[in-house]
Design a protein around this motif. Sequence first.
Motif, mmCIF file in Angstrom:
data_model
loop_
_atom_site.group_PDB
_atom_site.id
_atom_site.type_symbol
_atom_site.label_atom_id
_atom_site.label_comp_id
_atom_site.label_asym_id
_atom_site.label_seq_id
_atom_site.Cartn_x
_atom_site.Cartn_y
_atom_site.Cartn_z
ATOM 1 N N ALA A 134 0.847 -1.197 0.000
ATOM 2 C CA ALA A 134 0.000 0.000 0.000
ATOM 3 C C ALA A 134 0.879 1.242 0.000
ATOM 4 C CB ALA A 134 -0.920 -0.008 1.218
ATOM 5 N N ILE A 135 0.614 2.153 -0.918
ATOM 6 C CA ILE A 135 1.409 3.369 -1.064
ATOM 7 C C ILE A 135 0.490 4.579 -0.953
ATOM 8 C CG2 ILE A 135 2.813 4.736 -2.663
ATOM 9 C CD1 ILE A 135 3.970 2.186 -3.732
ATOM 10 N N ARG A 136 0.796 5.429 -0.016
ATOM 11 C CA ARG A 136 0.043 6.674 0.129
ATOM 12 C C ARG A 136 0.380 7.606 -1.027
ATOM 13 N NH1 ARG A 136 1.568 5.337 5.421
ATOM 14 N NH2 ARG A 136 -0.214 4.957 6.804
ATOM 15 N N ARG A 294 17.324 3.608 5.112
ATOM 16 C CA ARG A 294 16.905 4.741 5.933
ATOM 17 C C ARG A 294 17.170 6.072 5.219
ATOM 18 N NH1 ARG A 294 15.064 4.281 10.748
ATOM 19 N NH2 ARG A 294 15.923 2.167 10.926
ATOM 20 N N HIS A 295 18.258 6.131 4.474
ATOM 21 C CA HIS A 295 18.550 7.335 3.704
ATOM 22 C C HIS A 295 17.486 7.543 2.627
ATOM 23 C CE1 HIS A 295 20.746 10.466 1.618
ATOM 24 N NE2 HIS A 295 20.828 9.722 0.517
ATOM 25 N N ALA A 296 17.091 6.457 1.949
ATOM 26 C CA ALA A 296 16.061 6.565 0.920
ATOM 27 C C ALA A 296 14.736 7.024 1.518
ATOM 28 C CB ALA A 296 15.884 5.220 0.214
ATOM 29 N N ALA A 297 14.414 6.491 2.689
ATOM 30 C CA ALA A 297 13.177 6.908 3.358
ATOM 31 C C ALA A 297 13.202 8.390 3.672
ATOM 32 C CB ALA A 297 12.975 6.090 4.631
ATOM 33 N N GLY A 298 14.354 8.900 4.067
ATOM 34 C CA GLY A 298 14.482 10.314 4.387
ATOM 35 C C GLY A 298 14.286 11.218 3.191
ATOM 36 N N LEU A 299 14.493 10.659 1.980
ATOM 37 C CA LEU A 299 14.294 11.438 0.760
ATOM 38 C C LEU A 299 12.899 11.239 0.183
ATOM 39 C CD1 LEU A 299 17.778 10.967 -0.952
ATOM 40 C CD2 LEU A 299 16.889 13.027 0.139
ATOM 41 N N GLY A 300 12.026 10.567 0.942
ATOM 42 C CA GLY A 300 10.632 10.449 0.539
ATOM 43 C C GLY A 300 10.299 9.291 -0.370
ATOM 44 N N VAL A 301 11.216 8.328 -0.531
ATOM 45 C CA VAL A 301 10.912 7.141 -1.335
ATOM 46 C C VAL A 301 9.789 6.359 -0.668
ATOM 47 C CG1 VAL A 301 11.835 4.929 -2.159
ATOM 48 C CG2 VAL A 301 13.231 7.010 -2.303
ATOM 49 N N ALA A 302 8.843 5.885 -1.453
ATOM 50 C CA ALA A 302 7.692 5.155 -0.908
ATOM 51 C C ALA A 302 7.964 3.656 -0.784
ATOM 52 C CB ALA A 302 6.464 5.378 -1.789
ATOM 53 N N LEU A 303 8.709 3.107 -1.756
ATOM 54 C CA LEU A 303 8.969 1.670 -1.785
ATOM 55 C C LEU A 303 10.370 1.439 -2.325
ATOM 56 C CD1 LEU A 303 8.200 -1.402 -1.791
ATOM 57 C CD2 LEU A 303 7.195 -1.018 -4.053
ATOM 58 N N GLN A 304 11.190 0.686 -1.587
ATOM 59 C CA GLN A 304 12.512 0.290 -2.068
ATOM 60 C C GLN A 304 12.539 -1.217 -2.262
ATOM 61 O OE1 GLN A 304 16.091 1.862 -0.162
ATOM 62 N NE2 GLN A 304 17.113 -0.122 -0.365
ATOM 63 N N LEU A 305 13.021 -1.642 -3.431
ATOM 64 C CA LEU A 305 13.173 -3.064 -3.739
ATOM 65 C C LEU A 305 14.660 -3.401 -3.764
ATOM 66 C CD1 LEU A 305 10.559 -3.425 -6.645
ATOM 67 C CD2 LEU A 305 10.228 -3.790 -4.182
ATOM 68 N N ILE A 365 4.815 -7.954 -7.109
ATOM 69 C CA ILE A 365 4.415 -6.907 -6.179
ATOM 70 C C ILE A 365 3.245 -6.150 -6.796
ATOM 71 C CG2 ILE A 365 5.151 -4.796 -4.997
ATOM 72 C CD1 ILE A 365 8.094 -6.226 -5.655
ATOM 73 N N THR A 366 2.138 -6.127 -6.102
ATOM 74 C CA THR A 366 0.958 -5.395 -6.563
ATOM 75 C C THR A 366 0.817 -4.128 -5.731
ATOM 76 O OG1 THR A 366 -0.150 -7.464 -7.184
ATOM 77 C CG2 THR A 366 -1.533 -5.501 -6.957
ATOM 78 N N LEU A 367 0.787 -2.990 -6.401
ATOM 79 C CA LEU A 367 0.667 -1.705 -5.720
ATOM 80 C C LEU A 367 -0.804 -1.411 -5.419
ATOM 81 C CD1 LEU A 367 3.160 0.486 -7.791
ATOM 82 C CD2 LEU A 367 3.643 -1.066 -5.877
#
Length: 387
Positions: A134-136, A294-305, A365-367
């Motif tokens: 789930a992606i906001r 954690r760095h990617a999350a800080g830049l607003g990434v919603a999903l990292q694979l 992966i289903t969004l």
Amino acid sequence: MPQLIFGLIYLLFLTRFLWPLQLLLPIKIVVAALALVALQFHRWSELSSGSIFSPEFPRPVVALFNWAFGAIVLLALLQLALDVGLLVAIPIHGGLVSAPDGVRYGLAALAAVAAAIGVQQAMRIPPLRDIEVAIRGLPRQFDGYTILQLTDLHISRLFPASWARAVVARSNKLGVDLIAITGDLIDGTLDARRADIAPLRDLTATDGVHVISGNHEYIFGYGTWMAHFAALGLRSLENRHIVLDRDGSQLVLAGITDRASRRTGHVRDLAAVLAGAPDGVAVILLDHQPSDARHAAGLGVALQLSGHTHGGLILGIDRLAARANAGYVSGRYDVDGMTLYVNNGTALWPGFALRLGRPSELTRITLRQATGKGPCRDAGRTGQGVP
């Protein structure tokens, strides 16, 4: 360091398993020699190709080496557990306690069977694993969008063209919107692997097949391999992003080069990769190793694979892999509001091809749209999700 570890394993095997057995000395010498040959698998691989990462023996020989090597490692671990038990029993029995030969033979049989199962699990065509994320801020037009993640294929003598063709056939039957390959596609030089990797040319998806590098691409010639991937129709997403469009709604797919690139003088700069991406649009990032999540999350990434860990290979021992990867080793993680998915791998390195409790996977992966507020990229900062 690896040779020191293998030396300790061999010492444990000799002194705590083999020597106490009631066997004739010539038999013990033969068994000790065979065990030494098996534990030198990586040295034989280096002699065959110039690299411990690319054993160039026939596939059955590579499989046999993996079984023998794995069985000895597992036996050493079982023997260590037995010794701990014997030490615990000393105060209970008021003196030293020894294990009968039957117990040691039982441990050897268990290790041999477990290693055989582990090699079979590693070599099989991976089963499908379905997950929903789930992606906001995900637009309605992308609700139900499907991504097939392949990672750590390690195409090699152990995972040759026939295996790759079967993976491609199973992947294409899924009819996904996009295929993302998150690094470590090969083990070997282009001359050695040209025919084995050719089936990847036939991968198809509506929005294409996108690829980033893993650390093994840097072992065998990064530039050569990335150029060849492009020639096969695999679209490089190295240090760049693309914008996917559905009826005017957008989704960003970004990729970054592997952490191994730092050893070649390159700079990993995710902020630069995301520069110019439309604000307020959900970002999906492909990054071979999960450590920088954690760095990617800080830049607003919603999903990292990510991949790289092979799921830790063996349940229990997987915690060692977790320590080396910032605690991320297998499955889904919530990292400061970002979803990180660490794939167990489509295959794995042929130098230790065992899986016990950490199965390989083709991951669809289903969004899905998520309600409420959450992280979304906005000018390089964590902002609010788009309703």
